[in-house]
Design a protein around this motif. Structure first.
Motif, short mmCIF file in Angstrom:
data_model
loop_
_atom_site.label_atom_id
_atom_site.label_comp_id
_atom_site.label_asym_id
_atom_site.label_seq_id
_atom_site.Cartn_x
_atom_site.Cartn_y
_atom_site.Cartn_z
N LEU A 8 0.82 -1.20 0.00
CA LEU A 8 0.00 0.00 0.00
C LEU A 8 0.86 1.25 0.00
O LEU A 8 1.94 1.28 0.57
N GLY A 12 -2.94 4.86 1.35
CA GLY A 12 -3.69 3.65 1.72
C GLY A 12 -3.49 3.27 3.17
O GLY A 12 -4.28 2.53 3.75
N ARG A 13 -2.44 3.79 3.73
CA ARG A 13 -2.18 3.44 5.14
C ARG A 13 -2.67 4.52 6.11
O ARG A 13 -2.41 4.43 7.30
N ASN B 222 -6.06 -3.83 7.27
CA ASN B 222 -6.59 -2.52 6.90
C ASN B 222 -8.09 -2.50 7.15
O ASN B 222 -8.85 -3.25 6.54
N HIS B 225 -10.25 -1.79 4.11
CA HIS B 225 -10.31 -2.75 3.00
C HIS B 225 -10.88 -4.10 3.40
O HIS B 225 -11.29 -4.86 2.54
#
Lengths: 1197, 500
Positions: A8, A12-13, B222, B225
């Protein structure tokens, strides 16, 4: 493999902030947990959004020595789960009152329009149905104003009608939150109420400690274990109950220390042992006496270990001379030879209290300094442990034994309690001309060898070898302990060799598993003997480390001044709780065991412990409240109207009335309503459950509500000292007030519940004996909902009380206070022989053979003003403890500068807020103010006559304030109030000061006592450490009426060790702890026992005896020995308790116990065997209990 | 050689006091919410015992971890699909019989505490109120039959300890002997996510929601996700990934990265009262990971050690620098207590290396009291000063099953060193024994003293050697750190949402 690492991008983190946000907080505040756990851990409390979120340990303890492990992090699963409580559904948020009581009071108020009269209506006119409703729901919220009015009304009514000594307060051990303890105690003492003891009642007091050392308890801090090279744990589950300290034991192992664990079950600490020795429960004395038999044989007789011998001569009573008394052609061990016995020393002051040795150098009986007579004589400076002739100052080499230098060998009768007969063993003696004729004398050491059967080729019933089954050989102990004799021999040798090589670095960590037995003192004395014989006491890494309660209030002198209102009025009323409950909760009426279990040897006076108890009060040995069957604030008027002019006249008048039996001690007629205790404050503790040995009897006789006991009263027809009312009364207490942050069993059963701040919502002080730092409790958030700190609660009550008193107690009140003969005061050398004025034609002398009587004025209108200010007695009289007093006039002025309050035209130091009170303690105490430490050592040095002030010189400029403790943990300074040293790299260990500086122990001989020569000890055969066998269930009175079907029911010895998921009952109801255990305080039984009666793991079982019933679940385990069951101390009736078969709610762990008292702990006026609060007296033993256990098919809530 | 850095941990079981403080610090901070009640990212198990969730080590039942098939690694979860591995993975999404049910963990409960305040006094039928247990899921009264620490201290030993999967190869008689007074014993096994080098949970995730952070190797889910497939739950042989039934997402130990990033040890490390935990970093050769994961079981422990690089080796340092590791990280790797325990002294071992996950948490095994003898009903102990391997209360193979994939010799070497150290220190501090035993165990005095220091004296900063987590560099990828500093904390706190 690239799939395994981040693919990622940074964006995304970004979700990772979710957990980062959770970790954020607004502030951290240092506090700790005010619970009797001995932890005294420094915690950081995290506050987020104005709420407490969680806690983590502080790790900033100042380092003691880089070569030993540090203290960080201290804490345990209980402590870290505390934040659950703060906002939990079991939190008490508002004041509550039982509706039935409230309604009754309202009726009274309507009728009389005066709260005090309304209370009179409640207890005199109305139906008192609220007592039956106790514990059965029906609480309603009430305002603080209203509830304080009701409480004050009850207090004032009780004071006027019965006397202030009918008002009692119980709160556990102060060290955990000192000022919270002090709050209620101070209030009670200001109004003349009674502070009840705790340490003895919990059975945490190791009575052997005052017996041997004259000290309540003093032990090493846990870091000192690391210096030990051989650690034996005896009935102490260090991993479970000393969680934050356990690492020192574990880490010592890695430094080559041997660890041997004595525990009947395979316990947590056993896991870290080299040897696990499952001695049968309560039989440890047999093992250790055999160990001592081996040590004496190998290291004193076969070869002579110089380190041991020199130590024993100087620091123990082993060389002291003892008279053998002749009776019917037999010789019996008797009293120490005293200066008063010999012409030569008869001019010595206090000659009854000076013991003698036989000097090898001059071949003469010689007086050496140090015994207690020197402490209280006019000529100071001779109270020390120098081995010199008192007169000539020539060195003295005291003979330990006459075996090479005797006049005769005499057969001495010694007790064998197993075979219930005397054994006769040869003992080398000298002949001495005493004032009462020619006597045989010997040494304590020679008697000890005879008692323990050490084969020194003397005549008599000595064993020939370790394999002879005679007391106290390794072979002999096998049948009690079920441990092989070889194991004893190996243990003794490794123990002694380690001690010899390291000069005393062997220690015993001992605890409740050994101390809660009826004969705990004999177990302890047997263990201590192995320490003394090997020179381990007073050495870093050595000694007896008894950890049961958090008894060590480090700044005790200053704290006690405030707690017991000594700054305003002296003396305080302080009660030993075991005697109180034994008598007032009517448990003596069910007691058929105490004397039987005591196993008398010869010539006992009474056949029931209650008679000893009454006598102990009569002779001033033990306190007892209420004092007399007359209101103590009316007594003065009575005396005056009878012509008494001054205080002396009043006291003489009382004495005369007692002698003529016109006035009686309350204890002589305890079930007469005039002698009932009436109002009970409970705060910081769970007095009705956790420590309530005989809990069901409390419910019946104190509260008057449902009870599951079916026990019948004992035969009381032959009692000599007490009036037996035909029908035992129920519901003695008119009002029980519980101050609590959680709805525990005591809260549930009380009439009024006041919401208190938790440990994260108030300011206070905390200390422990497990480390040498002092910690603050701090307000991380303000007290929640309507709660207040204990300090503020009693302040609030004091204000309301003072207001009501102005109207309802308008006149000046004079109170007569009776107090016992105190340890560490001249009272302790008053009764060299027991003479009872009731039966002998002797004069009553208060303070000698009768309690002290003091006349004091109670200023009821100014209780509040006195509560919030530090009184002038601090300046006028000073502060002190343990027999030392020093000046504080300068500190008193300094405290005024810090913060003051003007009352009338006088200015006083303020202790209005909790932090002010903390600061006053810290400035007045030698442990936290170096100037005072030096002053205290100067006082001590005068008595001792040897240099001591060097220990204080480096610290004179240190003075801690509350803000210093907040900044980081502060280490207590060395002070003569305690027996250890904390200078520089030194880890604190008990009696270090005594050994290093030759300061006497606070005992009769000034030495460590192997021998106890009081006539009671001789008549019960306990002059030396001996083994007294345990009783089986059918010999004791717990299972008489209960039905035993052997096919379905187990008879088990009932053990209640301290638990893993609770500290006493605190945390027991905490969801974290309940989740990590099994949701209930189950009963542990062995897999083999369980199989026998078809009990499977997690089955519901009924546990019962004549005292009560517990319904819980079985935890079946191979780590539990057969014949034993365990319910961890302590459960609550509030959580998941089904009904018992009678339809009533089943009970808690103490539903199965009953109070039993050992008369030998009642002795007073006799050096170290003299009373002090939590220091001496009977203890609340519980471990000799048996229960029945059977499976329950169905349960009902 | 592809040198990378990984965080790594050592738990010294010889010091564990079984207090569970670690579990609660974690619970307080991370899993006290709805949907997480039953989760214990950190738990402590009594051994012998069956653990939490119950019998998690029984991979015949749970099919966690990897197996080697035809020289390749395959998730054990796909086993039933045989050669049709991909289809197996797909099918498993919709039918996964190997997921633990709530009963394998436990049914979370609370009590009707309020009743104690509210119960009315019923004059006709007066009774003391009590707080009955109620379900945290349904709110109804519940019968408590299991918990996250149900067999604590050998509770229910005939049902649990007796059925410890690591004892399964022992005969019934041999097993029964272990629960007699001469041999009865237990010790504690604290467990967190192993942050495995070869993490099966990551591989099993069909949504790509699981990942190992490149900078430190921490394994995360995550929360944006995750789609709640729960393949990670099944794939992890340690059962250290949990399903949050409230958010519908998997959650697991995050190694307290918010604490690590600010230089603090994870909460369970911080709160470890037994001082058993060590934290540090290791340098490893990324190219050798696969080879190690595929190693023959009798040498898999050694192969994992071979992955770990000597941070003092100039070649390693050179290569590390080429890979962008800073001087500081190399220095921390050199100071790492984990490196010493694991690689230098070979005292710490991975838990169940046969799962081929290459766990990055290593355990020093426990010394136990020596076994006793019995004559009639009399219990005796031999003269030995300390524990000996010959008189261990548990058979060596028990530990070998846990820590060395069955290699008993490797296990013995570790125990030998541990015992030798105690004798050596006794020789120095008392002098009644011979310190020569050290050489036989393969220790020199310098190493022994260093090991002694770390296991006995070590201070907070010796136990937790925490490097920088280069937050500024991470942040830089998003925005200027100065701008970030100005706005951090202004984001709206929100929890993960079901399906979100």
């Amino acid at each position: 493999m690239s799939q395994f690492v981040e693919r990622l991008d940074a964006e995304g983190r970004m979700w990772e902030d979710m957990y980062r946000n959770r970790w954020q907080y607004d502030k951290v505040v240092r506090s700790t947990h005010g619970v009797n756990c001995t932890g005294g851990c420094s915690w950081m409390i995290y506050v987020k959004d104005g709420l407490i979120s969680w806690e983590l340990q502080a790790t900033d303890y100042p380092m003691i020595d880089p070569n030993i492990p540090p203290y960080e992090p201290r804490g345990c699963p209980r402590g870290i789960s505390f934040s659950w409580y703060i906002y939990s559904p079991i939190r008490v948020k508002y004041p509550y009152i039982r509706t039935a009581l409230y309604n009754s009071f309202q009726k009274g108020l309507e009728k009389y329009n005066n709260p005090v009269k309304a209370w009179e209506y409640v207890v005199k006119e109305d139906d008192k149905k609220y007592k039956k409703a106790r514990g059965k729901g029906g609480f309603k919220r009430i305002t603080w104003d209203e509830v304080a009015t009701i409480i004050s009304a009850a207090l004032i009514y009780t004071i006027k009608e019965y006397g202030p000594d009918r008002i009692v307060g119980f709160t556990p051990i102060p060290a955990m939150s000192m000022m919270s303890y002090a709050s209620g105690a101070r209030f009670l003492e200001l109004i003349g109420g009674v502070a009840m003891s705790f340490y003895d009642w919990y059975c945490d007091l190791p009575t052997a400690s005052p017996q041997v050392w004259g000290e309540q308890t003093d032990v090493a801090e846990s870091a000192d274990w690391y210096h030990s090279k051989f650690i034996a744990t005896v009935g102490s589950n260090v991993l479970m109950t000393r969680t934050p300290d356990a690492h020192f034991l574990v880490e010592a192992r890695h430094n080559g220390t041997k660890v041997v664990v004595f525990s009947p079950d395979y316990s947590m600490v056993s896991r870290h042992a080299d040897w696990w020795i499952p001695v049968k429960p309560g039989q440890d004395a047999a093992f250790w006496l055999a160990v001592n038999h081996v040590i004496l044989t190998e290291y004193y007789y076969k070869k002579q270990e110089p380190y041991f011998i020199n130590y024993l001569k100087q620091y123990s009573d082993a060389p002291m001379l003892v008279i053998l008394e002749k009776q019917d052609q037999n010789y019996y061990p008797s009293k120490y030879l005293r200066a008063s016995d010999l012409e030569e020393f008869q001019n010595e002051e206090n000659s009854d209290w000076k013991t003698l040795v036989f000097d090898k150098l001059t071949n003469k009986i010689t007086l050496v300094p140090g015994s207690i007579g020197f402490k209280y004589q006019k000529e100071k400076g001779l109270w020390n442990l120098e081995l010199v002739n008192v007169k000539t100052k020539e060195p003295v080499d005291p003979l330990l034994t006459f075996i090479d230098n005797y006049d005769e060998i005499v057969l001495v009768n010694l007790p064998d309690f197993v075979n219930k007969k005397d054994i006769q063993r040869g003992c080398p003696v000298k002949k001495v001309v005493t004032k009462t004729g020619i006597k045989y004398i010997t040494t304590v050491f020679d008697l000890l060898n005879a008692q323990l059967g050490v084969n020194r080729n003397l005549p008599g019933e000595y064993p020939k070898s370790y394999n002879d089954d005679l007391p106290y050989t390794p072979k002999w102990q096998e049948r009690f302990t079920k441990i092989s004799g070889d194991t004893v021999i190996n243990f003794a040798n490794q123990w002694a060799q380690t001690a010899a090589k390291t000069e005393g670095k062997c220690c015993i960590i001992i605890g409740a598993g050994a101390n809660h037995w009826f004969h705990s003192d004999l177990i302890y004395r047997s263990c201590i003997l192995a320490l003394i014989l090997c020179g381990c006491v007073g050495k870093n890494g050595g000694g007896l480390n008894h950890y049961v309660g958090q008894e060590k209030v480090v700044p005790v002198s200053a704290w006690a001044t405030i707690a017991f209102a000594l700054d305003w009025i002296r003396p305080p009323r302080r009660q030993n709780t075991p005697s109180f409950h034994y008598v007032h909760s009517c448990q003596w009426r069910y007691d058929r065991d105490s004397i039987k279990m005591s196993l008398p040897w010869k010539n006992i006076e009474y056949n029931h412990a209650i008679d000893y108890q009454v006598k102990a009060v009569r002779l001033g040995w033990l306190p007892f409240y209420p004092q007399f069957n007359v209101n103590p604030i009316k007594i003065v008027d009575m005396a005056k109207s009878d012509g008494a002019k001054d205080n002396n006249d009043i006291i003489n008048w009382i004495v005369k009335k007692i002698k003529s039996k016109e006035i009686k001690f309350s204890i002589e007629d305890p079930d007469n309503p005039i002698n009932f205790p009436r109002v009970w404050f409970i705060w910081r503790g769970n007095a009705l459950m956790s420590s309530a040995k005989g809990h069901e009897f409390f419910l019946k006789h104190y509260l008057g509500t449902d009870c599951n006991a079916i026990a019948e009263e004992a035969d009381l027809s032959n009692l000599k000292e007490i009036n037996v009312v035909k029908e035992a009364p129920t519901g003695k207490f008119d009002l029980v007030i519980d101050i609590n942050f959680r709805m525990d069993t005591s809260a549930l059963y009380s009439d009024i519940i006041l919401p208190s701040a938790t440990w994260y919502e108030k300011n206070d002080l905390n200390s422990t004996d497990l480390h040498s730092y002092i910690h603050p409790l701090q307000e991380a958030v303000k007290p929640l909902w309507e709660s207040k700190s204990d300090w503020d609660i009693f302040k609030f009550l004091a204000k309301k009380f003072s207001e009501l008193a102005k109207e309802n107690l308008p006149q000046k009140v004079i109170d007569v206070v009776a107090t016992p003969l105190m340890h560490d005061s001249p009272n302790e050398i008053t009764q060299p022989v027991v003479k009872d004025w009731k039966y002998e034609d002797i004069e009553i002398i208060p303070g000698k053979n009768f309690p002290n009587l003091a006349i004091v004025e109670r200023d009821y209108h100014n209780v509040y003003n006195r509560y919030i200010t530090l009184g002038e007695l601090v300046s006028k009289v000073g502060v002190g403890a343990h027999g030392l007093v020093w000046k504080e006039d300068d500190v008193y002025e300094e405290l005024k500068e810090l913060k003051s309050i003007k009352i009338g035209d006088k200015v006083y130091p303020s202790i209005e807020e909790d932090i002010d009170a903390c600061n006053a303690v810290l400035w007045m105490a030698p442990e936290t103010n170096g100037k005072i430490a030096l002053r205290a050592f100067q006082e001590e040095q005068q008595k001792v006559g040897l240099e001591l002030t060097d220990l204080a010189k480096d610290n004179v400029n240190i003075r801690y304030s509350f803000s210093d403790l907040v900044a980081k943990p502060c280490r207590a300074l060395t002070s003569p109030i305690w027996s250890g040293i904390t200078n520089q790299k030194i880890t604190y260990t008990s009696y270090h000061l005594n050994i290093l500086k030759k300061v006497p122990f606070r005992t009769l001989t000034g030495r460590q006592h192997i021998y106890l020569d009081h006539q009671y000890y001789i008549s019960f055969g306990e002059m030396l450490p001996v083994y007294k066998p345990r009783f089986d269930y059918h010999e004791l009175g717990d299972i008489v009426k209960s039905h035993l079907d052997p096919k379905t029911t187990l008879v088990l010895n009932y053990l209640t060790p301290h638990g893993k998921w609770q500290i006493h009952s605190t945390y027991y109801d905490n969801l974290r702890m309940l989740t990590l255990s099994r949701g209930i305080g189950g009963i542990w039984i062995s897999d083999k026992d369980a199989e026998r009666v078809g009990i499977k793991d997690n089955d519901w079982v009924e546990v019962f005896n004549d005292n009560g019933v517990v319904v819980t679940r079985a935890i079946v385990s191979a780590r539990i020995p057969e014949g034993v069951c365990m319910i961890y101390h302590s459960t609550e009736r509030t959580i998941s308790v089904p009904k018992a078969r009678n339809g009533k709610r089943a009970g808690g762990h103490n539903s199965l116990t009953r109070t039993r008292v050992k008369p030998l702990f009642m002795v007073g006026g006799y050096a170290q065997l003299s009373w002090d609060f939590n220091y001496w007296g009977p203890i609340g033993v519980n471990r000799d209990t048996f229960v029945l256990v059977r499976k329950l098919e169905k349960i009902e809530f | 050689m592809d040198v990378r850095m990984h965080v790594s941990m050592v738990f010294n079981l010889d010091k564990c006091i079984g207090c569970h403080t670690c579990s609660i610090s974690c619970k307080n901070i991370w899993t006290d919410r709805e949907g997480t009640e039953y989760m214990w990212w950190n738990n402590v198990e009594t051994r012998p015992g069956t653990g939490y969730p119950i019998k998690w080590e029984d991979q015949e039942k749970f099919r966690g971890g990897w197996e080697k098939v035809n020289g390749k690694l395959r998730l054990k979860l796909y086993k039933w699909a045989g050669p049709l591995e991909r289809i197996g993975a797909l099918l498993a999404l919709f039918y996964n019989p190997f997921l633990p049910t709530i009963d394998a963990y436990y049914h979370p409960w609370t009590y009707a505490y309020k009743h104690l305040f509210d119960a009315p006094y019923d004059e006709n039928n007066p009774i003391q109120p009590t707080a009955q247990p109620i379900s945290l899921i349904t709110g109804e009264p519940v019968e408590i039959k299991g918990g996250p620490n149900w067999d604590d201290d050998l509770g229910g030993s005939p049902l649990y300890a007796y059925n410890d999967p690591n004892l399964s190869k022992l005969s019934e008689q041999e097993r029964e002997m272990l629960f007699e007074i001469e041999r009865v014993v237990f010790f504690y096994l604290p467990r967190i996510c192993n942050h495995c080098m070869n993490a099966p949970c990551v591989s099993a995730c069909p949504s790509g929601a699981m990942y190992k952070r490149a900078e430190d190797g921490i394994v995360l889910v995550n929360q944006n996700h995750c789609r709640g497939w729960r393949m990670c739950v099944a794939g992890c042989p340690y059962k250290k990934v949990y399903y949050n039934w409230h958010t519908g997402k998997a959650e697991k130990c995050i190694l307290c990265y918010p604490r690590l990033e600010s230089g603090q040890a994870p909460a369970c490390f911080h709160s470890c009262v037994g001082r058993i935990r060590y934290f540090g970093v290791l340098l490893y050769d990324f190219e050798k990971v696969e080879e190690a994961a595929k190693a023959d079981l009798n040498e898999i422990v050694q192969k994992q050690l071979d992955l770990i690089l000597d941070p003092f080796d100039p070649k390693v340092i050179n290569q590390a620098k080429k890979n962008g590791l800073t001087d500081e990280i190399i220095e921390y790797a050199q100071k790492s207590p984990v490196y010493k325990f694991v690689k230098k002294w070979k005292l710490a071992l991975p838990l169940h290396p046969e799962y081929r996950t290459l766990p990055m948490l290593f355990y020093v095994p426990p010394l136990l009291p020596i076994k006793a003898n019995k004559t009639g009903d009399t219990y005796g102990i031999d003269k030995d000063l300390f524990t000996t391997i010959e008189k261990y209360r548990l058979p060596i193979e028990y530990f070998a099953n846990m820590f060395t994939a069955g290699n008993k010799e490797l296990m013995k070497e570790v125990f030998k060193k541990m015992i030798a150290l105690r004798i050596y220190r006794r020789a120095i501090t008392v002098g009644d024994v011979d310190k020569g035993v050290l050489n036989e165990a393969g220790f020199n005095e310098e190493d022994a003293n260093e090991y002694f220091y770390l296991t006995s004296i070590a201070k907070f900063e010796d136990r937790f050697v925490i490097p920088t987590f280069i937050r500024e560099i991470k942040v830089e990828q998003l925005m200027e750190p100065l701008a970030y500093k100005a706005k951090m904390g202004f984001n709206i706190r929100q929890e993960a949402k079901r399906g979100g």
